[in-house]
Design a protein around this motif. Structure first.
Motif, PDB file in Angstrom:
ATOM      1  N   ARG A   1      -8.893  44.753-108.307  1.00 43.51           N
ATOM      2  CA  ARG A   1      -7.679  44.106-107.844  1.00 43.51           C
ATOM      3  C   ARG A   1      -6.866  45.203-107.324  1.00 43.51           C
ATOM      4  NH1 ARG A   1      -5.442  39.827-112.198  1.00 43.51           N
ATOM      5  NH2 ARG A   1      -3.588  40.427-110.770  1.00 43.51           N
TER       6      ARG A   1
ATOM      7  N   CYS B   1      -8.558  38.904-103.681  1.00 41.93           N
ATOM      8  CA  CYS B   1      -8.459  39.130-102.423  1.00 41.93           C
ATOM      9  C   CYS B   1      -7.529  38.279-101.701  1.00 41.93           C
ATOM     10  CB  CYS B   1      -9.705  39.264-101.681  1.00 41.93           C
ATOM     11  SG  CYS B   1     -10.585  40.651-102.260  1.00 41.93           S
TER      12      CYS B   1
ATOM     13  N   THR C   1      -3.959  45.518 -93.106  1.00 40.88           N
ATOM     14  CA  THR C   1      -4.376  44.100 -92.837  1.00 40.88           C
ATOM     15  C   THR C   1      -4.116  43.965 -91.272  1.00 40.88           C
ATOM     16  OG1 THR C   1      -3.719  43.706 -94.917  1.00 40.88           O
ATOM     17  CG2 THR C   1      -3.719  41.699 -93.356  1.00 40.88           C
TER      18      THR C   1
ATOM     19  N   GLU D   1      -8.892  45.776 -97.732  1.00 42.13           N
ATOM     20  CA  GLU D   1      -7.568  45.497 -97.305  1.00 42.13           C
ATOM     21  C   GLU D   1      -6.827  45.197 -98.474  1.00 42.13           C
ATOM     22  OE1 GLU D   1      -7.235  42.017 -94.641  1.00 42.13           O
ATOM     23  OE2 GLU D   1      -8.328  43.005 -92.929  1.00 42.13           O
ATOM     24  N   SER D   2      -7.459  44.552 -99.717  1.00 42.66           N
ATOM     25  CA  SER D   2      -6.851  44.093-100.860  1.00 42.66           C
ATOM     26  C   SER D   2      -6.617  45.493-101.836  1.00 42.66           C
ATOM     27  CB  SER D   2      -7.769  43.253-101.570  1.00 42.66           C
ATOM     28  OG  SER D   2      -7.129  43.114-102.791  1.00 42.66           O
TER      29      SER D   2
ATOM     30  N   ALA E   1     -12.240  42.065 -96.716  1.00 40.34           N
ATOM     31  CA  ALA E   1     -11.162  41.698 -97.416  1.00 40.34           C
ATOM     32  C   ALA E   1     -10.922  42.298 -98.727  1.00 40.34           C
ATOM     33  CB  ALA E   1     -12.018  40.287 -97.901  1.00 40.34           C
ATOM     34  N   LEU E   2     -12.034  43.030 -99.324  1.00 35.94           N
ATOM     35  CA  LEU E   2     -11.851  43.931-100.398  1.00 35.94           C
ATOM     36  C   LEU E   2     -11.085  45.107-100.171  1.00 35.94           C
ATOM     37  CD1 LEU E   2     -15.262  43.899-102.114  1.00 35.94           C
ATOM     38  CD2 LEU E   2     -13.058  42.894-103.140  1.00 35.94           C
TER      39      LEU E   2
ATOM     40  N   LEU F   1     -14.489  37.284-104.532  1.00 32.39           N
ATOM     41  CA  LEU F   1     -13.202  37.480-103.991  1.00 32.39           C
ATOM     42  C   LEU F   1     -11.957  36.939-104.690  1.00 32.39           C
ATOM     43  CD1 LEU F   1     -13.923  37.381-100.156  1.00 32.39           C
ATOM     44  CD2 LEU F   1     -13.977  39.325-101.809  1.00 32.39           C
TER      45      LEU F   1
END
Lengths: 211, 500, 296
Positions: free
Chosen positions: C135, C170, C256, C249-250, C246-247, C165
């Motif tokens: 997270r 995410c 992003t 960016e999160s 996705a990971l 995800l």
């Protein structure tokens, strides 16, 4: 080679050669306990049968032997010609009595097309799928398919757990010229997937489960 | 035969596929029905077999493979036992031979000066051998009794799905054909339409001279055939007429009733999400002495029509197919192009691998492939068919196998082959391969239109040459033209001293 | 342990950001979650193409040449990780059939198959990373949806990206309707049967639009290029990214990015040369969240 004629002998020879052209990949048919999963550990087979039969669109009335005559009489009330196709003579006599004057002769299969009801007993029934098993042994053929209503009398003791049991415990059933496993009323969904019953066979199947 | 399923050869699939994709009605009917059946299939197997489903498929796969690996023994046993029960057994190498056998049987029963009539229940193999045209030419009037097949027959249409033959057709077309061909009043209600068909067919069952059907399974131990229907039309077709002929491909053999249960449990669940078809009928010989109803003569016509060739080939697995139709319902391409795009009575994934084999009987193993060169290519190789198949036929593997055969025999586009060969040649030479990628990127940077995508700089190609034209007719091609991954990776390595 | 990045030729040309993200996520996990000292992600320089295009298009002997190369190149490593699901499945499932059982080549491809993984699979089943530990500091609430490569079916990973995800926070991961259906890419199928491929892609985009997500996570570079290319042609504002991105960016490892659509210079889907999957009426210029699906 046999006296079967050259075409069959030629086919057998070609198949023999073809089989040998590739390696055998499966040398023995696998054992299959997994096939029995649905009725496995089910104690009350008659109730499972009734539930499954209803889920495929047949009606089930459960009665005692003492209630059978009245039940049949009620089911046949206001019906037109009825054919009785039962191997069990005592059941046949009771069904004949219930049909009374509307009874059709059971030795003319052409007349089946004019009957409204076919009443049969069964060779056995299958709990896991809610199926009836009916052979031509001792019954006029198609009495369970041709009339628009089929009434089947099933004794609770005739209910087998699984389809496998039909083939393992009652292989004699398949000795007849024809045997049919029936799982629901005649169905089609050919026109836009809309379910319609009674396309060729009966639209209604009434099961009288005795015991 | 109907050109929809027996087109002029060599067959070109592309125009039919293009038309089908633009046919909004077809998209709706076929798309909805296949999605629904596929979902219901997953549902019923989940409810009834849970995690054991895969094992059930394995049992069925191995049981059927055993039968194929021992088909000579089983065939001999079947013939012996079928004859013992009073049936007559015939063998046909080709479809034409199979039809000829049937015509000889019919002639032996024909009354002088009266046209013969036949009631037929649904059978894929009779479509394959062209039985109806042969009967028609001989003056035998045949009634298709399966409702879907009946509607297709009176409307001059052809089946487009193994199990639900009129999946592409709607109630309006049905209603119109009933008015035109049966003189019925116009109704679009499926129940009323069904009852009109029922009434029409009842009388014909009573007077037919001949019954014809296929079979789902042949039992060697019992010498019997198993026929599965939902309508009950098989029972009526076999019950009334004095003569019945079962046409059956030799691959339908299994050892006997002892091996039947796994298949029956898989067949209807895979096809229509039912526990069993409504009628599972066993036929073992003609009517017995003293019995009422049933054929006085029962004939089995064992059909090769290419199957022995498949049995001998590396495609033996295909003969495991039990014609459940699950792979059609699961296939994204079938959902979009419909059955007639395959130009064969066998559509969808299994049709794409099976149809090219059907001409093996003529001794030319590649004729079918040359005639249906598009079929192996008409797949995204997504694997949904393999996942849906109750007897675990690895259809994608055989599609790839056929693509290799096409390539070897020069039946695939040459330019494509050259391009792939060049690609492979470059891929063996990393410096040149990277140079080629750089060249593409440079080309895209100069000619493509730019905009930001996902933070990386891309150029969008609107019109690509060669095989790329197929791509850019409906899609842009986004090529990364900013810093390459390797440049980035090297930059980081340098920054951190290369010793991270 | 030595981990090699299997870049795939398609990702090097079309999706370098997915590769960057894969490296960044793996390094993050190794350094900050597992605290493995000295384990790095390496880039074997000689790698090119795994041979899938040849294998899928009737040239197995050519594919076998590249399969042998792959075995040699990745021999020194303990694990081979790629963001591209389809290329992964080729190594895992398809190489074996190219060589005779028992041959040295066969042994080599079986060994390579045993250590090759798609990124999410590697994190979940090999490194055993609880996604909750991935997270980010400020979890995104932006709606996203996931399309898994069909070729992940064979390695039993189809449908497993979305749950991972979701647990890694995410974004608001929306369920994609009819997720099991192919997007229509299919390698050269997309150019051999462009109308069918496009119709399937449009149907997929319509389902994506129905979720309300403006970001689609696709676990294969080919599927991503196909869907992004369709969306771009139609001026649909949709970002198509890999699970790695996705990971990343999160976790704040990558910024992003912006969606691809809405570019005023781009021609719309009404291009006369471009049949529109049976839906000729309405190219959907710049209308975010509503691609012009092929499903009537």
């Amino acid at each position: 080679m046999s006296a079967r004629g050259p075409a069959i002998d030629a086919l057998l020879a070609r198949v023999r050669e073809a089989v040998r052209a590739q390696a055998v990949t499966v040398a023995a048919v696998p054992a299959h306990t997994v096939v029995r999963r649905i009725a496995r550990d089910q104690a009350d087979l008659a109730s499972l049968f009734a539930a499954k039969a209803q889920s495929v669109g047949m009606r089930v009335t459960r009665v005692t032997d003492a209630q059978l005559d009245a039940t049949l009489a009620k089911l046949l009330e206001s019906r037109a010609m009825t054919v009785v196709a039962m191997r069990d003579p005592s059941l046949a006599a009771r069904a004949n009595a219930a049909a009374g004057a509307r009874l059709a002769p059971n030795n003319n299969d052409d007349l089946l097309f004019d009957c409204e009801v076919g009443i049969t007993d069964v060779d056995c029934a299958i709990a896991e799928s809610g199926s009836l098993v009916i052979s031509t042994n001792g019954r006029i053929r198609n009495a369970w398919v041709t009339p628009p209503i089929h009434i089947a009398v099933v004794r609770a003791a005739q209910v087998l757990a699984d389809l496998v049991d039909l083939f393992e415990l009652r292989p004699d059933t398949l000795d007849a010229a024809s045997t049919t496993i029936i799982t629901g009323p005649s169905k089609t969904a050919d026109i836009e997937g809309v379910l319609v019953t009674g396309v060729h066979g009966p639209a209604e199947v009434e099961i009288v489960l005795v015991g | 035969m109907n050109p929809l399923i027996a087109p002029p050869l060599p067959f070109d699939m592309k125009p039919r596929a293009r038309d089908a994709v633009r046919d909004l009605k077809l998209q709706q009917f076929v798309g909805n029905a296949t999605h629904l059946k596929d979902t219901q299939r997953g549902g019923i197997f989940g409810r009834d077999f849970g995690h054991d489903y895969d094992e059930l498929r394995t049992v069925a796969r191995d049981t059927k493979q055993y039968a194929l690996d021992h088909l000579d023994e089983l065939l001999e046993r079947f013939i012996t036992n079928a004859e013992k029960s009073g049936a007559k057994v015939h063998a046909a190498t080709t479809g034409r031979e199979a039809c000829e056998i049937a015509l000889n049987i019919a002639r032996a029963h024909g009354a002088q000066g009266r046209a013969m009539s036949c009631v037929k229940s649904k059978s894929m193999v009779t479509e394959e051998i062209g039985l109806l045209p042969a009967f028609e030419a001989a003056g035998i009037k045949t009634l298709e009794t399966d409702l879907g097949e009946f509607i297709l027959q009176i409307d001059g249409d052809a089946p487009s799905h193994i199990v639900t033959p009129m999946i592409h057709k709607d109630r309006v077309a049905t209603a119109k054909s009933f008015v035109r061909e049966l003189g019925a009043r116009y109704t679009e209600d499926p129940t009323e339409l069904t009852m009109i068909a029922r009434a029409h067919m009842r009388g014909l069952y009573r007077t037919a001279d001949l019954g014809v059907s296929g079979a789902n399974f042949l039992l060697a131990d019992e010498g019997a055939a198993v026929i599965c229907t939902n309508e009950g039309n098989f029972d009526l077709s076999v019950g009334g007429p004095p003569v019945h002929i079962v046409f059956v491909g030799i691959e339908k053999l299994i050892r006997g009733a002892c091996d039947l249960a796994p298949f029956l449990k898989l067949l209807a669940r895979s096809g229509t999400a039912q526990p069993l078809t409504v009628y599972t009928s066993f036929v073992r010989g003609p009517r017995r002495v003293g019995e009422h109803g049933g054929p006085k003569e029962l004939h089995f016509v064992l059909v090769d029509a290419g199957r022995v060739g498949v049995l001998a080939s590396e495609k033996r697995d295909l003969l495991r197919c039990i014609r459940c139709g699950a792979c059609l319902n699961a296939c994204p391409v079938y959902r979009k192009v419909g059955g007639h795009s395959y130009g064969s009575m066998y559509a969808g994934p299994i049709g794409a691998v099976l149809t090219p084999e059907l001409e093996r009987a003529q001794g030319n193993t590649d004729a079918g492939l040359a005639n249906y060169a598009d079929l192996p290519r008409a797949s995204s190789l997504c694997g949904a068919c393999y996942e849906a198949c109750p007897v675990k036929i690895d259809i994608p593997k055989f599609l790839m196998h056929d693509r290799a055969r096409l390539r070897e025999r020069g039946l695939s586009p040459k330019s494509e082959g050259h391009m792939l060969k060049l690609w492979r040649w470059l891929a063996e030479r990393p410096a040149m391969f990277r140079f080629a990628i750089r060249a593409v990127r440079l080309h895209a940077r100069m000619l493509g239109s730019k905009d930001a995508r996902s933070g990386a700089e891309h150029s969008w190609i609107k019109s690509a040459p060669g095989p790329g034209a197929g791509w850019t007719q409906s899609r842009d091609l986004g090529i990364a033209t900013g810093e390459s991954f390797r440049e980035w990776f090297a930059r980081r390595d340098n920054k951190s001293g290369g010793g991270r | 342990m030595r981990i090699a990045l299997f870049t795939t030729c398609l990702a090097e040309a079309l999706a370098p950001r997915a590769l960057k993200a894969t490296v960044l996520v793996l390094e993050h996990v190794l350094e900050h979650v597992l605290e493995h000292e000295g384990v790095t992600v390496e880039l074997p320089a000689a790698q090119t193409c795994c041979g899938q295009p040849m294998l899928s298009n009737g040239l197995p002997a050519d594919a076998a040449i590249l399969a042998r190369r792959m075995c040699e190149i990745f021999a020194p490593y303990n694990a081979v990780v790629t963001p591209s699901g389809s290329c992964c499945s080729v190594v895992r499932e398809k190489y074996e059939a190219l060589f005779a059982r028992g041959s040295a080549d066969h042994k080599a491809v079986v060994a390579l198959a045993a250590k090759t993984f798609e990124l999410i699979e590697f994190l979940e089943t090999q490194l055993k990373i609880d996604p909750a530990t991935l997270r980010g500091k400020t979890p995104s609430a932006a709606p996203i949806t996931c399309h898994d490569a069909c070729h992940l079916r064979g390695i039993h990973r189809h449908g497993s990206t979305a749950p991972y995800l979701t647990r890694a926070c995410c974004g608001d991961v929306r369920e994609l309707p009819d997720a099991a259906q192919c997007c229509g890419f299919g390698g050269m199928f997309s150019t051999q049967f462009p109308e069918v491929s496009t119709a399937l892609g449009e149907e997929k985009l319509a389902h994506v639009a129905s979720t309300g997500a403006a970001t689609l996570v696709a676990s294969d570079t080919g599927c991503a290029a196909h869907l992004a290319g369709l969306a771009h042609r139609k001026n649909v504002a949709l970002r198509v990214i890999s699970p790695a991105e996705a990971l990343a960016e999160s976790l704040g490892l990558l910024e992003t990015g912006a969606p691809n659509g809405g570019n005023p210079g781009a021609p719309n889907g009404g291009n006369p040369g471009a049949p529109n999957g049976g839906n000729p009426g309405a190219p959907n210029g710049g209308n975010p969240g509503a691609p012009n699906g092929g499903k009537p």
